[in-house]
Scaffold this active site. Structure first.
Site, PDB file in Angstrom:
ATOM      1  N   HIS A  79       4.794  -3.207  -4.497  1.00 38.66           N
ATOM      2  CA  HIS A  79       3.443  -3.781  -4.640  1.00 38.66           C
ATOM      3  C   HIS A  79       3.368  -4.723  -5.838  1.00 38.66           C
ATOM      4  CE1 HIS A  79       2.010   0.053  -2.374  1.00 38.66           C
ATOM      5  NE2 HIS A  79       2.650  -0.790  -1.601  1.00 38.66           N
ATOM      6  N   HIS A 236      -2.106  -4.408   4.575  1.00 39.36           N
ATOM      7  CA  HIS A 236      -1.150  -3.815   3.634  1.00 39.36           C
ATOM      8  C   HIS A 236       0.296  -4.079   4.063  1.00 39.36           C
ATOM      9  CE1 HIS A 236       0.195  -1.454   0.284  1.00 39.36           C
ATOM     10  NE2 HIS A 236       1.134  -0.988   1.095  1.00 39.36           N
ATOM     11  N   ASP A 240       3.154  -5.594   1.741  1.00 36.10           N
ATOM     12  CA  ASP A 240       4.504  -5.038   1.587  1.00 36.10           C
ATOM     13  C   ASP A 240       5.570  -6.085   1.929  1.00 36.10           C
ATOM     14  OD1 ASP A 240       3.953  -2.469   0.724  1.00 36.10           O
ATOM     15  OD2 ASP A 240       3.972  -1.596   2.733  1.00 36.10           O
ATOM     16  N   HIS A 263      10.094  -1.843   5.377  1.00 30.21           N
ATOM     17  CA  HIS A 263      10.971  -2.302   4.293  1.00 30.21           C
ATOM     18  C   HIS A 263      12.431  -2.433   4.738  1.00 30.21           C
ATOM     19  CE1 HIS A 263       7.719  -1.884   1.496  1.00 30.21           C
ATOM     20  NE2 HIS A 263       7.595  -0.585   1.724  1.00 30.21           N
TER      21      HIS A 263
HETATM   22 ZN   LIG Z   1       3.056  -0.575   0.433  1.00 32.98          ZN
END
Ligand SMILES: [Zn+2]
Length: 316
Positions: A79, A236, A240, A263
């Site tokens: 973040h 969000h 990310d 991710h």
């Molecule tokens: Zn996150």
């Protein structure tokens, strides 16, 4: 388009709690020289070791993004990296006195506030961009992410959860500093109550609470104040994504499309892109900026009878 590298005007600090430990963490963001990139420092360890914030130093993506080198790690970097990339910061030293960046409110808005209070300064060194030349994609277990040539950075993200509070959400985001701060940075991380309980049992996520995440049970959002945006979940995911993108080390000109990516898959795409020298070229927009990237490329081609030269040797 931002043509020169930028860093912070001055050092700024804040304190929060660690998502893993639940303990207090002090964070400092310091100015750094041109071409430093985003570098992390563990000030609590002997010799205050440094860890480069790049894709080659990602050691774990299971619970949050962790960077590490020679056995020293820093977790939950995504973040903060998102805020730095989202505001166009190229060079900064991030110092923490714990193995993780504080989680703050689960979004990047507190970091945006911090960076804006420091102020940004342009440095006498041009920015070099990765300009995507051909489409690269990767898919795994029904998840997918790709990047295609474009003159600016944009991200199209879709998520799909079999959950009444989430379902299918899509967001197209054309990057600008202002829209990042307004539309993306306030979106909080989210988690399922059942997962949080399981993590707590394993002594993980001890700092996780309704103060720093949107938490859903089987049916609904449990936070008293509800959501910050009706589609806060997909926003969000874009937040990310920008944090993961910061790990590439240079800004990218390309159009990303992600479906249920996270991710791990994001990092795999970036590695695949960088590993294929035919898929990108390094550009320093100046002439390009004046006439538009595509036009400049064809002008150069017409003038020399050659394809635009790529300066690819200096990078991995
Ligand atoms: Zn996150």
């Amino acid at each position: 388009m931002q043509l020169f590298q930028r860093t912070l005007n001055r050092t700024v600090t804040c304190t929060g709690i660690g998502l893993h430990s639940g303990k207090r963490v002090n964070l400092s963001l310091r100015p750094a020289d041109p071409d430093t990139g985003l570098v992390f420092k563990r000030s609590d360890l002997p010799g205050a070791p440094l860890i480069p914030g790049d894709v080659h130093h990602v050691v774990d993506t299971r619970f949050s993004t962790t960077v590490g080198q020679a056995g020293v790690t820093i977790s939950t970097v995504e973040h903060l990296l998102s805020a730095l990339a989202g505001l166009g910061v190229d060079n900064a030293l991030v110092e923490v006195d714990a193995p993780e960046v504080p989680i703050m409110d689960g979004s990047s808005a507190p970091f945006v506030f911090l960076i804006k209070s420091a102020g940004l300064t342009a440095q006498a060194r041009p920015r070099q961009f990765y300009r995507v030349k051909r489409k690269v994609e990767i898919s795994e277990d029904g998840k997918q992410v790709s990047v295609a040539p474009a003159d600016e950075l944009s991200i199209d993200f879709t998520i799909e959860f079999d959950h009444p509070a989430i379902r299918r959400q899509s967001l197209g985001f054309d990057w600008s500093e202002r829209d990042y701060a307004r539309e993306i940075s306030r979106a909080r991380t989210f988690g399922f109550l059942s997962d949080m309980r399981r993590l707590h049992e394993q002594n993980l996520g001890l700092g996780g609470s309704l103060d720093n995440a949107v938490v859903v049970d089987k049916y609904r959002v449990l936070n008293d104040d509800g959501l910050r945006f009706p589609d806060e979940f997909v926003r969000h995911k874009v937040l990310d994504f920008l944090g993961d993108l910061a790990l590439v080390g240079r800004p990218i000109l390309g159009r990303f499309e992600a479906y249920k990516s996270g991710h791990d898959l994001n990092n795999k795409l970036f590695k695949k892109l960088l590993a294929d020298p035919q898929a990108w070229q390094l550009v320093t927009p100046s002439l390009e900026q004046a006439t538009g990237l595509e036009q400049a490329a064809s002008l150069e081609q017409a003038a020399t009878g050659l394809a635009p030269q790529a300066a690819q040797s200096a990078v991995a």
